[in-house]
Design a protein around this motif. Structure first.
Motif, PDB file in Angstrom:
ATOM      1  N   GLY A 148     -10.565   6.821 -33.644  1.00  0.00           N
ATOM      2  CA  GLY A 148     -10.971   7.825 -32.675  1.00  0.00           C
ATOM      3  C   GLY A 148     -11.902   7.250 -31.632  1.00  0.00           C
ATOM      4  O   GLY A 148     -11.791   7.553 -30.436  1.00  0.00           O
ATOM      5  N   VAL A 149     -12.837   6.410 -32.084  1.00  0.00           N
ATOM      6  CA  VAL A 149     -13.743   5.742 -31.153  1.00  0.00           C
ATOM      7  C   VAL A 149     -12.952   4.874 -30.184  1.00  0.00           C
ATOM      8  O   VAL A 149     -13.218   4.854 -28.979  1.00  0.00           O
ATOM      9  CB  VAL A 149     -14.775   4.895 -31.926  1.00  0.00           C
ATOM     10  N   ALA A 150     -11.951   4.179 -30.710  1.00  0.00           N
ATOM     11  CA  ALA A 150     -11.128   3.321 -29.862  1.00  0.00           C
ATOM     12  C   ALA A 150     -10.359   4.147 -28.835  1.00  0.00           C
ATOM     13  O   ALA A 150     -10.259   3.760 -27.662  1.00  0.00           O
ATOM     14  CB  ALA A 150     -10.160   2.515 -30.721  1.00  0.00           C
ATOM     15  N   ALA A 151      -9.824   5.299 -29.262  1.00  0.00           N
ATOM     16  CA  ALA A 151      -9.084   6.158 -28.336  1.00  0.00           C
ATOM     17  C   ALA A 151      -9.993   6.713 -27.246  1.00  0.00           C
ATOM     18  O   ALA A 151      -9.608   6.786 -26.069  1.00  0.00           O
ATOM     19  CB  ALA A 151      -8.414   7.295 -29.099  1.00  0.00           C
ATOM     20  N   LEU A 152     -11.204   7.092 -27.618  1.00  0.00           N
ATOM     21  CA  LEU A 152     -12.160   7.602 -26.633  1.00  0.00           C
ATOM     22  C   LEU A 152     -12.537   6.526 -25.624  1.00  0.00           C
ATOM     23  O   LEU A 152     -12.629   6.784 -24.419  1.00  0.00           O
ATOM     24  CB  LEU A 152     -13.401   8.134 -27.335  1.00  0.00           C
ATOM     25  N   ASP A 153     -12.743   5.307 -26.109  1.00  0.00           N
ATOM     26  CA  ASP A 153     -13.092   4.210 -25.209  1.00  0.00           C
ATOM     27  C   ASP A 153     -11.924   3.851 -24.295  1.00  0.00           C
ATOM     28  O   ASP A 153     -12.119   3.528 -23.118  1.00  0.00           O
ATOM     29  CB  ASP A 153     -13.502   2.971 -26.019  1.00  0.00           C
ATOM     30  N   ARG A 154     -10.722   3.906 -24.852  1.00  0.00           N
ATOM     31  CA  ARG A 154      -9.540   3.476 -24.113  1.00  0.00           C
ATOM     32  C   ARG A 154      -9.003   4.546 -23.170  1.00  0.00           C
ATOM     33  O   ARG A 154      -8.666   4.280 -22.014  1.00  0.00           O
ATOM     34  CB  ARG A 154      -8.456   3.063 -25.115  1.00  0.00           C
ATOM     35  N   GLU A 155      -8.937   5.787 -23.668  1.00  0.00           N
ATOM     36  CA  GLU A 155      -8.267   6.858 -22.923  1.00  0.00           C
ATOM     37  C   GLU A 155      -9.188   8.012 -22.551  1.00  0.00           C
ATOM     38  O   GLU A 155      -8.792   8.918 -21.810  1.00  0.00           O
ATOM     39  CB  GLU A 155      -7.086   7.401 -23.748  1.00  0.00           C
ATOM     40  N   GLY A 156     -10.395   8.038 -23.103  1.00  0.00           N
ATOM     41  CA  GLY A 156     -11.312   9.137 -22.815  1.00  0.00           C
ATOM     42  C   GLY A 156     -11.024  10.401 -23.591  1.00  0.00           C
ATOM     43  O   GLY A 156     -11.645  11.430 -23.349  1.00  0.00           O
ATOM     44  N   VAL A 157     -10.104  10.319 -24.552  1.00  0.00           N
ATOM     45  CA  VAL A 157      -9.767  11.503 -25.348  1.00  0.00           C
ATOM     46  C   VAL A 157      -9.233  11.061 -26.706  1.00  0.00           C
ATOM     47  O   VAL A 157      -8.596  10.007 -26.833  1.00  0.00           O
ATOM     48  CB  VAL A 157      -8.724  12.384 -24.618  1.00  0.00           C
TER      49      VAL A 157
END
Length: 256
Positions: A148-157
Motif C-alpha cells: 500500500g505504501v508503494a502504491a501511494l508513493d507510485r500512484e498517489g492512491v
C-alpha cells in the motif's frame, strides 16, 4: 390543527457545482444534525433511527451525505477531511437555524468536533459514536502494508480492502491533508459544550483506548464516556440504538 411532521429532501449546491443530498425534519428544540462516517450514507441504520425519533417527537433533524458519499455528487477519491468539514459547515449554515446538537459517528465524530470548534456559538451539545479523531494519521496510516505504501508513493492512491464491502481508494492527499485538522496534537480541545461518547469495547476500527485518548484531551467540564464492552464499531444493534436515543433525548429536552 397542525399536521404530522414530515421529512423533506433536497440538494445543496456547492461553489464547485457539486451537490450535497440532504433530508430534513422541521421541528422544535435544538436541531439534531447527523454526521456520518467514512464511506457511510445518511440512509444508514442509526441515521434512520434518529429520523424516526425526530418525526415521532416533532424535533428538528438534519442528515446529509458528504461529497462522494451516498446520494451526493462527486468523486469519493477527491474527498479530504477539510472538504468534508466544509460540507458539514455548508449544510448546517444553509439548512438549520438556532442551536444544534451534533451526532457524529466514526469519522463523523471528528467532523462534529471540527464543526463545533468552527461554530461554538451554535453547538449546544455533541454525541459521538466511536469517534475516529485523527484517524488518517493515528489509525489508518500505521496499518498500511508495504504494498500500500508503494502504491501511494507510485500512484498517489491505494485500494484498501474492507470488512464491509469492496476495496476503496485511500489517497496520499487524504492522509497528508488530514494532519491539518488534527485535534489530538497535545493541546486541550476547547469545546465547552456537553459531550457524550459511546464506544464499543470490541471495536476493530477505533480501539476504545483511542477514544479514551480523546476524552483526556477534551477541555470541557461535562464529558461522559460510556464503554459498551461487547459493542462493535457500528453500534447499530437494537440496544445500541436505544442507548443512542436516550443520550439524544437527554441533551435535546426542551427547556422551560
Amino acid at each position: 390543527m397542525k399536521g404530522r411532521p414530515m421529512e423533506t429532501a433536497g440538494e445543496l449546491e456547492r461553489a464547485d457545482g457539486e451537490r450535497l443530498a440532504w433530508r430534513r425534519v422541521a421541528g422544535s428544540g435544538p436541531t439534531l444534525v447527523w454526521l456520518g462516517g467514512f464511506r457511510s450514507e445518511m440512509s444508514g441504520t442509526k441515521a434512520q433511527a434518529l429520523a424516526d425519533w425526530a418525526l415521532a417527537r416533532g424535533r428538528g433533524f438534519l442528515r446529509f451525505d458528504y461529497l462522494g458519499h451516498g446520494e451526493s455528487t462527486g468523486d469519493f477519491a477527491a474527498g479530504t477531511i477539510g472538504r468534508w468539514r466544509e460540507d458539514a459547515l455548508a449544510a448546517v449554515d444553509a439548512l438549520t437555524e438556532g442551536p444544534l446538537v451534533l451526532v457524529g459517528s466514526s469519522m463523523g465524530g471528528w467532523l462534529a468536533m471540527l464543526a463545533a470548534l468552527a461554530r461554538p456559538e451554535r453547538v449546544q451539545a455533541l454525541v459521538l459514536i466511536a469517534p475516529a479523531a485523527d484517524f488518517t494519521e493515528a489509525l489508518m496510516k500505521p496499518e498500511i502494508p508495504p504494498e500500500g505504501v508503494a502504491a501511494l508513493d507510485r500512484e498517489g492512491v491505494w485500494l484498501r480492502p474492507s470488512l464491509y464491502g469492496d476495496p476503496y481508494p485511500i489517497t496520499a492527499r487524504l492522509l497528508q491533508e488530514g494532519k491539518d485538522w488534527s485535534v489530538l496534537d497535545g493541546r486541550p480541545i476547547p469545546i465547552s459544550a456537553p459531550i457524550r461518547i459511546l464506544q464499543g469495547g470490541e471495536d476493530p476500527d477505533v480501539p476504545w483506548r483511542h477514544a479514551l485518548r480523546l476524552v483526556e484531551a477534551l477541555d470541557g467540564p461535562d464529558v461522559v464516556f460510556t464503554l459498551i464492552r461487547d459493542g462493535d464499531h457500528r453500534l447499530s444493534r437494537d440496544q445500541d440504538i436505544a442507548r443512542l436515543i436516550a443520550e439524544v433525548e437527554g441533551l435535546t429536552a426542551p427547556t422551560a
